[in-house]
Design a protein around this motif. Sequence first.
Motif, PDB file in Angstrom:
ATOM      1  N   LEU A 155      35.752  40.843  47.564  1.00 34.07           N
ATOM      2  CA  LEU A 155      35.898  39.907  46.461  1.00 34.07           C
ATOM      3  C   LEU A 155      35.855  38.471  46.973  1.00 34.07           C
ATOM      4  O   LEU A 155      36.060  38.212  48.151  1.00 34.07           O
ATOM      5  CB  LEU A 155      37.212  40.139  45.718  1.00 34.07           C
ATOM      6  N   LYS A 156      35.616  37.548  46.049  1.00 31.02           N
ATOM      7  CA  LYS A 156      35.397  36.146  46.404  1.00 31.02           C
ATOM      8  C   LYS A 156      36.669  35.453  46.869  1.00 31.02           C
ATOM      9  O   LYS A 156      36.658  34.628  47.776  1.00 31.02           O
ATOM     10  CB  LYS A 156      34.805  35.415  45.198  1.00 31.02           C
ATOM     11  N   ASN A 157      37.807  35.768  46.225  1.00 29.14           N
ATOM     12  CA  ASN A 157      39.079  35.130  46.581  1.00 29.14           C
ATOM     13  C   ASN A 157      40.237  36.056  46.203  1.00 29.14           C
ATOM     14  O   ASN A 157      40.031  37.137  45.626  1.00 29.14           O
ATOM     15  CB  ASN A 157      39.229  33.761  45.910  1.00 29.14           C
ATOM     16  N   ALA A 158      41.449  35.637  46.529  1.00 32.52           N
ATOM     17  CA  ALA A 158      42.620  36.481  46.291  1.00 32.52           C
ATOM     18  C   ALA A 158      42.837  36.740  44.802  1.00 32.52           C
ATOM     19  O   ALA A 158      43.271  37.829  44.410  1.00 32.52           O
ATOM     20  CB  ALA A 158      43.857  35.827  46.903  1.00 32.52           C
ATOM     21  N   GLU A 159      42.536  35.748  43.965  1.00 31.59           N
ATOM     22  CA  GLU A 159      42.707  35.925  42.519  1.00 31.59           C
ATOM     23  C   GLU A 159      41.783  37.025  41.995  1.00 31.59           C
ATOM     24  O   GLU A 159      42.206  37.879  41.201  1.00 31.59           O
ATOM     25  CB  GLU A 159      42.425  34.609  41.784  1.00 31.59           C
ATOM     26  N   ILE A 182      44.447  45.338  39.904  1.00 30.54           N
ATOM     27  CA  ILE A 182      45.219  45.619  38.691  1.00 30.54           C
ATOM     28  C   ILE A 182      44.384  46.425  37.693  1.00 30.54           C
ATOM     29  O   ILE A 182      44.890  47.339  37.034  1.00 30.54           O
ATOM     30  CB  ILE A 182      45.711  44.307  38.059  1.00 30.54           C
ATOM     31  N   GLY A 183      43.091  46.134  37.625  1.00 35.11           N
ATOM     32  CA  GLY A 183      42.228  46.818  36.667  1.00 35.11           C
ATOM     33  C   GLY A 183      41.746  48.184  37.105  1.00 35.11           C
ATOM     34  O   GLY A 183      41.409  49.022  36.261  1.00 35.11           O
ATOM     35  N   ASP A 238      51.261  39.117  46.257  1.00 40.14           N
ATOM     36  CA  ASP A 238      52.639  39.596  46.208  1.00 40.14           C
ATOM     37  C   ASP A 238      53.378  39.126  44.955  1.00 40.14           C
ATOM     38  O   ASP A 238      54.465  39.618  44.658  1.00 40.14           O
ATOM     39  CB  ASP A 238      53.421  39.254  47.481  1.00 40.14           C
ATOM     40  N   LYS A 239      52.787  38.214  44.204  1.00 36.73           N
ATOM     41  CA  LYS A 239      53.337  37.869  42.885  1.00 36.73           C
ATOM     42  C   LYS A 239      52.796  38.807  41.802  1.00 36.73           C
ATOM     43  O   LYS A 239      53.541  39.314  40.971  1.00 36.73           O
ATOM     44  CB  LYS A 239      52.976  36.421  42.512  1.00 36.73           C
ATOM     45  N   ASP A 240      51.484  39.033  41.831  1.00 36.86           N
ATOM     46  CA  ASP A 240      50.819  39.750  40.744  1.00 36.86           C
ATOM     47  C   ASP A 240      51.013  41.267  40.799  1.00 36.86           C
ATOM     48  O   ASP A 240      51.305  41.903  39.782  1.00 36.86           O
ATOM     49  CB  ASP A 240      49.315  39.455  40.746  1.00 36.86           C
ATOM     50  N   LEU A 241      50.821  41.855  41.978  1.00 34.91           N
ATOM     51  CA  LEU A 241      50.751  43.326  42.050  1.00 34.91           C
ATOM     52  C   LEU A 241      52.083  44.016  41.742  1.00 34.91           C
ATOM     53  O   LEU A 241      52.099  44.981  40.963  1.00 34.91           O
ATOM     54  CB  LEU A 241      50.206  43.755  43.412  1.00 34.91           C
ATOM     55  N   PRO A 242      53.217  43.569  42.319  1.00 30.85           N
ATOM     56  CA  PRO A 242      54.477  44.238  41.976  1.00 30.85           C
ATOM     57  C   PRO A 242      54.825  44.176  40.488  1.00 30.85           C
ATOM     58  O   PRO A 242      55.474  45.083  39.964  1.00 30.85           O
ATOM     59  CB  PRO A 242      55.510  43.485  42.818  1.00 30.85           C
ATOM     60  N   GLN A 268      52.878  44.679  38.179  1.00 26.57           N
ATOM     61  CA  GLN A 268      52.148  45.785  37.551  1.00 26.57           C
ATOM     62  C   GLN A 268      52.563  47.136  38.139  1.00 26.57           C
ATOM     63  O   GLN A 268      51.861  48.137  37.977  1.00 26.57           O
ATOM     64  CB  GLN A 268      50.639  45.573  37.746  1.00 26.57           C
ATOM     65  N   ASN A 269      53.684  47.151  38.842  1.00 22.63           N
ATOM     66  CA  ASN A 269      54.210  48.366  39.480  1.00 22.63           C
ATOM     67  C   ASN A 269      53.230  48.972  40.490  1.00 22.63           C
ATOM     68  O   ASN A 269      53.179  50.183  40.683  1.00 22.63           O
ATOM     69  CB  ASN A 269      54.596  49.420  38.422  1.00 22.63           C
ATOM     70  N   ILE A 270      52.472  48.081  41.122  1.00 24.30           N
ATOM     71  CA  ILE A 270      51.569  48.511  42.199  1.00 24.30           C
ATOM     72  C   ILE A 270      52.290  48.305  43.528  1.00 24.30           C
ATOM     73  O   ILE A 270      52.831  47.225  43.785  1.00 24.30           O
ATOM     74  CB  ILE A 270      50.254  47.712  42.158  1.00 24.30           C
ATOM     75  N   ARG A 271      52.300  49.345  44.344  1.00 19.49           N
ATOM     76  CA  ARG A 271      53.017  49.273  45.618  1.00 19.49           C
ATOM     77  C   ARG A 271      52.228  48.411  46.608  1.00 19.49           C
ATOM     78  O   ARG A 271      51.077  48.713  46.920  1.00 19.49           O
ATOM     79  CB  ARG A 271      53.239  50.681  46.176  1.00 19.49           C
ATOM     80  N   TYR A 272      52.877  47.365  47.059  1.00 22.83           N
ATOM     81  CA  TYR A 272      52.217  46.351  47.896  1.00 22.83           C
ATOM     82  C   TYR A 272      53.207  45.833  48.928  1.00 22.83           C
ATOM     83  O   TYR A 272      54.363  45.549  48.609  1.00 22.83           O
ATOM     84  CB  TYR A 272      51.722  45.195  47.016  1.00 22.83           C
TER      85      TYR A 272
END
Length: 223
Positions: free
Chosen positions: A99-103, A110-111, A131-135, A137-141
Motif C-alpha cells: 500500500l501507498k502509506n499507513a492510512e 480493516i476492510g 495502533d490507533k485504528d486496528l484495535p 476494530q478488534n483486530i489483534r495488532y
Amino acid sequence: MKILFTKTIDTHLLSKELGSDISADCIEVIRTEPIQIDAFDLKSHSLIFTSVNGVSAFFKNQFKPNEDFTAKNYNKIYCVGEKTKRELRKYGFGTFKVLKNAEALSRFIIGNCQHEQFLHFCGNLALDVLDKDLPLQNIRYKKITIYKTEEIQPSLPEKYHAAVFFSPSGVRSFAKLNSLKEMKIFSIGETTSNELRKYTTGNIFTSEENTLASIFGLIRKEL
C-alpha cells in the motif's frame, strides 16, 4: 538555483536528474540504528513493514518468516511503499499486499483482514495510525520496535531556493532550528506533507509515489 536534500543522494544521480542549472546539497537530518532483540516464533501472524529500516533490522535480528502458504503457520507480509517491497525482495521474500502509506494499509486491513493477527516491525518514531485504528476494530495488532530514529536537528546558515523532505521525522529534525520560509518545499508522499503543514502555510509539492524517480520528476516540472 540551489536545492537541499534532507538525506544523502548519490551525486551522479543528482547530476543526471537535475542537470547543470540546479546545484544540490545533501545533509542527513536523522540517523537510524537497529535495536537488538531476541528473534521469536512468528507462528501464524501476519507481518507489517512500513520502512526499509524495519525490514533490514528484522533480518539482522535473524527472524525467519514462513512464506509457504500451504503451511499451517504461514506468514502473510504487508508493506508500505515500493522501496520497502524491494528491500524484502533482497532477502528473498515477496509481499501479499503493498500500500501507498499507513492510512491506506489501515483501511485495507480493516476492510479485508479482520480475522488476522498482526505484528508490525518498525522504529521508535513510527506513526501511530495502525495502533490507533486496528484495535478499535478488534483486530489483534502489536507493534515491535526494532530500530530507533534520532533527529539530528542541524542548524544550516546557508539559504536554499528549495528543500526536499523524505519523512515526518526528517521534517521535525530540520524545522527545529531552521525556517521553511521563502523556499519551495518538495515532499516524498502525503504522510511527509502532512507533517510539513505543521510548520508552513506555503505550497507543498508532493510526489505521487514514494520514490526518488517521482520526486525528481516533480522537481524538474516545478523548477
